[in-house]
Enzyme design. Structure first.
Site, PDB file in Angstrom:
ATOM      1  N   ILE A  19       0.825  -1.208   0.000  1.00 10.64           N
ATOM      2  CA  ILE A  19       0.000   0.000   0.000  1.00 10.64           C
ATOM      3  C   ILE A  19       0.865   1.266   0.000  1.00 10.64           C
ATOM      4  O   ILE A  19       0.477   2.283  -0.575  1.00 10.64           O
ATOM      5  CB  ILE A  19      -1.016   0.008   1.176  1.00 10.64           C
ATOM      6  CG1 ILE A  19      -2.150   0.973   0.871  1.00 10.64           C
ATOM      7  CG2 ILE A  19      -0.350   0.339   2.507  1.00 10.64           C
ATOM      8  CD1 ILE A  19      -2.953   0.638  -0.348  1.00 10.64           C
ATOM      9  N   SER A  41      11.988   1.161   6.925  1.00 12.49           N
ATOM     10  CA  SER A  41      11.481  -0.160   6.583  1.00 12.49           C
ATOM     11  C   SER A  41      12.635  -1.136   6.773  1.00 12.49           C
ATOM     12  O   SER A  41      13.785  -0.787   6.500  1.00 12.49           O
ATOM     13  CB  SER A  41      10.997  -0.163   5.125  1.00 12.49           C
ATOM     14  OG  SER A  41       9.928  -1.042   4.932  1.00 12.49           O
ATOM     15  N   ARG A  42      12.300  -2.351   7.252  1.00 16.07           N
ATOM     16  CA  ARG A  42      13.380  -3.286   7.587  1.00 16.07           C
ATOM     17  C   ARG A  42      14.127  -3.753   6.347  1.00 16.07           C
ATOM     18  O   ARG A  42      15.330  -3.980   6.376  1.00 16.07           O
ATOM     19  CB  ARG A  42      12.817  -4.498   8.338  1.00 16.07           C
ATOM     20  CG  ARG A  42      12.140  -4.138   9.656  1.00 16.07           C
ATOM     21  CD  ARG A  42      11.289  -5.269  10.151  1.00 16.07           C
ATOM     22  NE  ARG A  42      10.368  -5.721   9.110  1.00 16.07           N
ATOM     23  CZ  ARG A  42       9.505  -6.723   9.235  1.00 16.07           C
ATOM     24  NH1 ARG A  42       9.455  -7.396  10.368  1.00 16.07           N
ATOM     25  NH2 ARG A  42       8.717  -7.059   8.237  1.00 16.07           N
ATOM     26  N   LYS A  95      -5.383   1.963   8.034  1.00 15.72           N
ATOM     27  CA  LYS A  95      -6.412   1.160   8.674  1.00 15.72           C
ATOM     28  C   LYS A  95      -5.914  -0.282   8.726  1.00 15.72           C
ATOM     29  O   LYS A  95      -5.094  -0.650   7.874  1.00 15.72           O
ATOM     30  CB  LYS A  95      -7.744   1.247   7.941  1.00 15.72           C
ATOM     31  CG  LYS A  95      -7.704   1.066   6.431  1.00 15.72           C
ATOM     32  CD  LYS A  95      -7.228  -0.193   5.806  1.00 15.72           C
ATOM     33  CE  LYS A  95      -7.997  -1.425   6.169  1.00 15.72           C
ATOM     34  NZ  LYS A  95      -7.570  -2.589   5.320  1.00 15.72           N
ATOM     35  N   ASP A 173      -9.695  -7.659   7.352  1.00 13.52           N
ATOM     36  CA  ASP A 173      -8.828  -6.568   6.887  1.00 13.52           C
ATOM     37  C   ASP A 173      -9.541  -5.780   5.786  1.00 13.52           C
ATOM     38  O   ASP A 173      -9.699  -4.559   5.907  1.00 13.52           O
ATOM     39  CB  ASP A 173      -7.466  -7.102   6.411  1.00 13.52           C
ATOM     40  CG  ASP A 173      -6.595  -5.981   5.857  1.00 13.52           C
ATOM     41  OD1 ASP A 173      -5.828  -5.384   6.632  1.00 13.52           O
ATOM     42  OD2 ASP A 173      -6.721  -5.668   4.652  1.00 13.52           O
TER      43      ASP A 173
END
Ligand code: NAP
Length: 314
Positions: A19, A41-42, A95, A173
């Protein structure tokens, strides 16, 4: 802190996955309100800004930022929101706003006490037909409603094992998107009566669900969720009233009354509208944290019967 409409807010984004790449990065790039200066971000990085493996590293060692947008899965997000607020940043969250109601509810007060904005975003509420549906329903008596949200997990969540783990919400979800619209357009608050939740034998979260809800006064509202729909996808809400039947289709984009398509506002795109709303909240010194969709999902888990169904693999 730059908060005049002329000065773009410096933004850091967290969790570079589907997303973030599909919607957040293009919307931020086109936004007059934000400039992306950092990403955390990893495994992933974003071209053209400073990159860090964690939100903590971004907040400690990164360039000056005014606001953080969090796009990771819901489990563990509350820790990130707390870290960002503690560092004095405004926060927008994807969300569902968290994995549980109790972990997110107090964060609004943390934000307000610190003079910061917390925005629990619901992208489906920004779909083109939602505002017109709310206006049309405002003074109608609702007799019943049916929500059908059936999509293909392999298309929309390819390889996302987290979504079927505990705390991943499974079919809720996408289902929570429907509930975010329903809670926005129905003039009264919903509650859950019961239902059936179908969980694959090899997974912890549901792949399908049938939930019975009701409005005060007893009007029934059904929720039909399925993650295994191939071909045409169904993201529809039908509301029968004393003055006709309203149908929102395509995830809230198109609106019909008694079969006739209605005019909606311009389709500015859900995510551009979210970032505009985030900027407006920041500049107005306000938060927006509506947990009703999350509460309904939590309640559905509380009162539904669970059945085990065939194993699922991507
Ligand atoms: P995703 O593709 O799995 O991306 C999430 C990213 O978050 C991962 O790539 C990962 O990047 C990072 N991350 C941090 N902690 C993680 C963890 N414990 N498990 C997995 N990833 C972790 O998921 P997504 O589809 O972008 O969904 C993220 C959020 O956006 C969800 O809340 C979802 O409901 C919402 N959303 C998704 C869609 C959609 O169509 N997919 C649409 C609207 C909203 P690193 O490994 O680099 O850290």
């Amino acid at each position: 802190m730059p908060q005049s409409p002329e000065t773009p807010l410096r933004l850091g984004i967290v969790g570079i996955g589907k997303i973030a790449r599909d919607q957040h990065l293009p919307s931020i790039a086109a936004s007059p309100d934000f400039t992306l200066v950092a990403a955390a971000s990893r495994h992933a990085t974003v071209d053209g800004c400073a990159n860090f493996p964690t939100i903590e590293a971004m907040l400690a060692d990164g360039p000056t930022i005014d606001a953080v947008s969090i796009c990771t899965p819901p489990h563990g997000r509350d820790r990130m929101v707390r870290a960002a607020l503690a560092a004095g940043k405004h926060v927008m969250i994807e969300k569902p706003p968290g994995a549980t109601v109790a972990e997110i509810a107090p964060l609004r007060h943390h934000a307000e006490a610190a003079g910061l904005t917390l925005f629990a975003s619901w992208h489906s509420r920004e779909a083109a037909g939602v505002d017109a549906a709310r206006a049309w329903l405002a003074d109608r008596t609702i007799r019943r409603a049916a929500i059908t949200w059936r999509e293909d997990i392999r298309v929309w969540h390819p390889g996302q094992d987290w979504i079927l783990e505990a705390g991943g919400f499974g079919v809720f979800d996408p289902g929570i998107n429907a509930l975010s619209i329903a809670t926005a357009i129905l003039p009264l608050d919903l509650c859950v009566d019961g239902g059936t939740i179908a969980v694959p034998e090899n997974r912890a979260s549901p792949i399908a669900a049938r939930i019975a809800m009701r409005l005060p006064g007893g009007a029934p509202v059904s929720l039909d969720l399925d993650f295994l729909q191939t071909g045409q996808q169904s993201w529809n809400i039908e509301v029968e009233t004393d003055a006709g039947t309203l149908v929102l289709t395509e995830g809230g984009k198109r609106l019909f009354v008694d079969g006739a398509e209605q005019a909606t506002g311009p389709d500015a795109g859900e995510y551009p509208r979210l970032y505009r709303r985030f900027a407006t909240l920041i500049r107005g010194g306000r938060s927006d944290v509506d947990l009703r969709p999350l509460q309904l999902v939590a309640d559905a888990f509380l009162v539904s019967r669970q059945e085990r169904v065939a194993p699922f693999d991507f």
